[in-house]
Design an enzyme around this catalytic site. Sequence first.
Site, PDB file in Angstrom:
ATOM      1  N   GLU A 152       0.811  -1.214   0.000  1.00  0.00           N
ATOM      2  CA  GLU A 152       0.000   0.000   0.000  1.00  0.00           C
ATOM      3  C   GLU A 152       0.848   1.270   0.000  1.00  0.00           C
ATOM      4  O   GLU A 152       0.613   2.194   0.770  1.00  0.00           O
ATOM      5  CB  GLU A 152      -0.980  -0.013   1.180  1.00  0.00           C
ATOM      6  CG  GLU A 152      -1.947  -1.184   1.115  1.00  0.00           C
ATOM      7  CD  GLU A 152      -3.109  -1.114   2.099  1.00  0.00           C
ATOM      8  OE1 GLU A 152      -2.908  -0.627   3.218  1.00  0.00           O
ATOM      9  OE2 GLU A 152      -4.208  -1.573   1.722  1.00  0.00           O
TER      10      GLU A 152
ATOM     11  N   ASP B 140      -8.324  -9.252   2.985  1.00  0.00           N
ATOM     12  CA  ASP B 140      -8.151  -8.223   4.013  1.00  0.00           C
ATOM     13  C   ASP B 140      -9.261  -8.232   5.066  1.00  0.00           C
ATOM     14  O   ASP B 140     -10.142  -7.371   5.021  1.00  0.00           O
ATOM     15  CB  ASP B 140      -8.098  -6.839   3.343  1.00  0.00           C
ATOM     16  CG  ASP B 140      -7.644  -5.756   4.309  1.00  0.00           C
ATOM     17  OD1 ASP B 140      -7.274  -6.096   5.438  1.00  0.00           O
ATOM     18  OD2 ASP B 140      -7.660  -4.570   3.912  1.00  0.00           O
TER      19      ASP B 140
ATOM     20  N   GLU C 243     -13.195  -2.924  11.328  1.00  0.00           N
ATOM     21  CA  GLU C 243     -13.092  -2.130  10.100  1.00  0.00           C
ATOM     22  C   GLU C 243     -14.137  -2.544   9.066  1.00  0.00           C
ATOM     23  O   GLU C 243     -14.780  -1.696   8.457  1.00  0.00           O
ATOM     24  CB  GLU C 243     -11.682  -2.264   9.511  1.00  0.00           C
ATOM     25  CG  GLU C 243     -11.538  -1.577   8.158  1.00  0.00           C
ATOM     26  CD  GLU C 243     -10.161  -1.708   7.540  1.00  0.00           C
ATOM     27  OE1 GLU C 243      -9.257  -2.302   8.179  1.00  0.00           O
ATOM     28  OE2 GLU C 243      -9.985  -1.220   6.405  1.00  0.00           O
TER      29      GLU C 243
HETATM   30  C1  GCV Z   1      -3.023   0.032   8.519  1.00  0.00           C
HETATM   31  C2  GCV Z   1      -6.336  -2.270   5.127  1.00  0.00           C
HETATM   32  C3  GCV Z   1      -6.810  -1.092   5.922  1.00  0.00           C
HETATM   33  C4  GCV Z   1      -5.687  -0.121   6.202  1.00  0.00           C
HETATM   34  C5  GCV Z   1      -4.556  -0.886   6.911  1.00  0.00           C
HETATM   35  C6  GCV Z   1      -4.124  -2.041   6.015  1.00  0.00           C
HETATM   36  C7  GCV Z   1      -3.053  -2.880   6.680  1.00  0.00           C
HETATM   37  O1  GCV Z   1      -6.003  -1.892   3.853  1.00  0.00           O
HETATM   38  O2  GCV Z   1      -7.853  -0.470   5.260  1.00  0.00           O
HETATM   39  O3  GCV Z   1      -6.168   0.907   7.000  1.00  0.00           O
HETATM   40  O4  GCV Z   1      -3.473  -0.037   7.182  1.00  0.00           O
HETATM   41  O5  GCV Z   1      -5.228  -2.861   5.763  1.00  0.00           O
HETATM   42  O6  GCV Z   1      -3.417  -3.867   7.287  1.00  0.00           O
HETATM   43  O7  GCV Z   1      -1.887  -2.543   6.588  1.00  0.00           O
END
Ligand code: GCV
Length: 711
Positions: free
Chosen positions: A292, A365, A393
């Site tokens: 990311e 995820d 989340e």
């Molecule tokens: C901390 C997902 C979440 C992100 C998170 C990422 C990760 O993409 O939306 O907020 O980042 O996972 O686990 O690194």
Amino acid sequence: MNLTSNQSNNTLNIMNTIFRDFIHVFSTCSLVLVVSLIGTQNLLANNGNDLWLSNHLSKQVTVIGSLKTPMLQLAAKELKNGWQGRDGATVLFTIKKDKSIKLDGFRLDSNRIQSNSELGILYGVYDLLRRQQTSQPIGSIVSNPSYELRILNHWDNSDGSVERGYAGRSIFWRGGGTQLSVTEGDRLLWQKYARANASIGINGSVLNNVNANPQALSIEFLQRTCAIAKELRPYGIKVYLSINFSSPAELGKLKSSDPLNPEVINWWKSKVKEVYQLIPDFGGFLVKANSEGLPGPQDFGRTHADGANMLADALKPYGGIVMWRAFVYSPSDKDRAKQAYNEFVPLDGMFRDNVIIQVKNGPIDFQPREPFSPLFGALKKTSIMPEFQITQEYLGHSLQLVFLAPLWEECLQSDTHQEGDGSTVAKCTDGSLFSQKHTAIAGVANIGLDADWCGNAFAQSNWYAFGRLAWDNNLKSEQIALEWLQQTFTPDQAITKKITPKNWQDAFLTPVCQMMLQSRETAVNYSMPLGLHHIFAGNHHYGPGPWYAPRGLRKDWTPPYYHQADSLGIGFDRTSKGSNAVSQYHEPLNAMFENVESCPENLLLWFHHVPWTYRMKSGNSLWDELCTKYNSGVNSVRGFQKTWDQVQPYVDKDRFLDIQHMLRRHTRDAQIWKDGCILYFQQFSNMPIPLEVERPIYDLDVLMKMEMLYP
Ligand code: GCV
């Protein structure tokens, strides 16, 4: 209300506690009289701040054995404060080597706690008290943790915000000008946090976000980390930090952060030395790299192993570890679900023994339902640890009642078949099947400054459940839910009725436990049934957005990439004719997932693009089944509302009203999920909504415009 301001309410809380205990004493002889005297439930206000550790009027107990160290003194104090056993009993603490006791496990009977370590005695105390409070038998019990390291990951930023946090600001970092000073309020808060963790066996905390700022290793940040470590240490909790792989360049002003560059290697060595000078029992680093948009070794043409090993070598002399995340994917049209396996399996056996690969439960995820990540069991010569998400989340934030133990139990008990039948994820990660130098498990915390720590009373159960499963990865969700309920909603709060153990069980524990156990499947049904995944609107990951696809956005960040709905059907083809992600699973799973007839229906659309008219096992067409699932999800939440209203006499007013209000919103939002998804997918199926399914009440165009309003 945040904790700091809440502390001014301490006097009121103490009075409430005293009053509650007072009622408890009198309850056996004259509850009705007491009730008529106080005439109101308000005196028993409970803001949830005590979690599952409410104070109880304890009986007399004497502790004998060595009490020389602060940790043993703490254990004795906890035992005395919470003792519910025989009045006047004596309990012996014994620290003695015993081969059947592993790590910080313990042996327990009603008058003795034995362990190899002081921390084991403390854990034994909490376990004994839990058994007393939940009326579980205390025979001769040996209890050993499934994992050596049981760790919370806080996604807390140094400015005080919490990524994917739904319970207020960070308990560790305040940000702004007051960032550095440590107040008495901070210390008390961290102690309370540490005590709650120790009571369920958690022994590590990563204090900052995996999306780490290089400043996390600055001296100011380290000093505050040191202050936090001081408060957590008495409870056996080590601190860890997430690091940014570019720290040598960003913080150290080096020209590069290439892990094979000698200057970079030396920078990390001296930084690690500095950390250990301040915090001699520092746990190690958590790393999100080449994921990311974060930097990593691949930026320099190196591998994950090169990066992780360089850090591991720096930490090794001090006993520190590296938790290296396998959550990697890059913008492409290829199947995101395959990338972690493709990158990490070729590196199996190439990591140092103090590196643990941290793997999310599923390949995408933390979705409401995913198959287990195929990395479990496939990495045979590398330590590997599950990562679960406690913060909701993708499961309703702190606005929906979703108990997550069933999701984690499903993952842990999934059979990978990697070493024959019964090679569960639990066994592939806890050292039962593969010799791992370190075994570990992590949970992304749902904790913030809210008075109840987690945003609502039921969200606390997920923190509790993570700790209990980290200690014993074979525990059943039902046991966890019951234990938690008994400790969190104590019967002495039910003052408006004569409570007997029997009606407490039948009228409160059983229905609320059932509600908790159903809640995860319910969330799957009203949001992403039959293997659908990642169809949220926008970046908030709360409401539905199967239509969400802004121009220019990476395809793998848009729901149509995942659901693939068209006039022929719906679902992501991951068979050999599609992305072939099924090949990452060991037989017989590969064949089972490949064949649409043998693929479990709850993962059907994860692995297959299925015609709308496909006949499901129920006899329904896929379209009818999809609508029916959405409908049943909404109906279940409606049922939760009734269940909760029925238990009003057994719950203090604050928490009753809070959850009642939350369930109203929960139902409304489940309805939005159902209507939004059914109406959107109907554009492709062109089939009528079955008559047994409640008609939509929202219009699709309205919902599509509302998408950014959530939560
Ligand atoms: C901390 C997902 C979440 C992100 C998170 C990422 C990760 O993409 O939306 O907020 O980042 O996972 O686990 O690194």
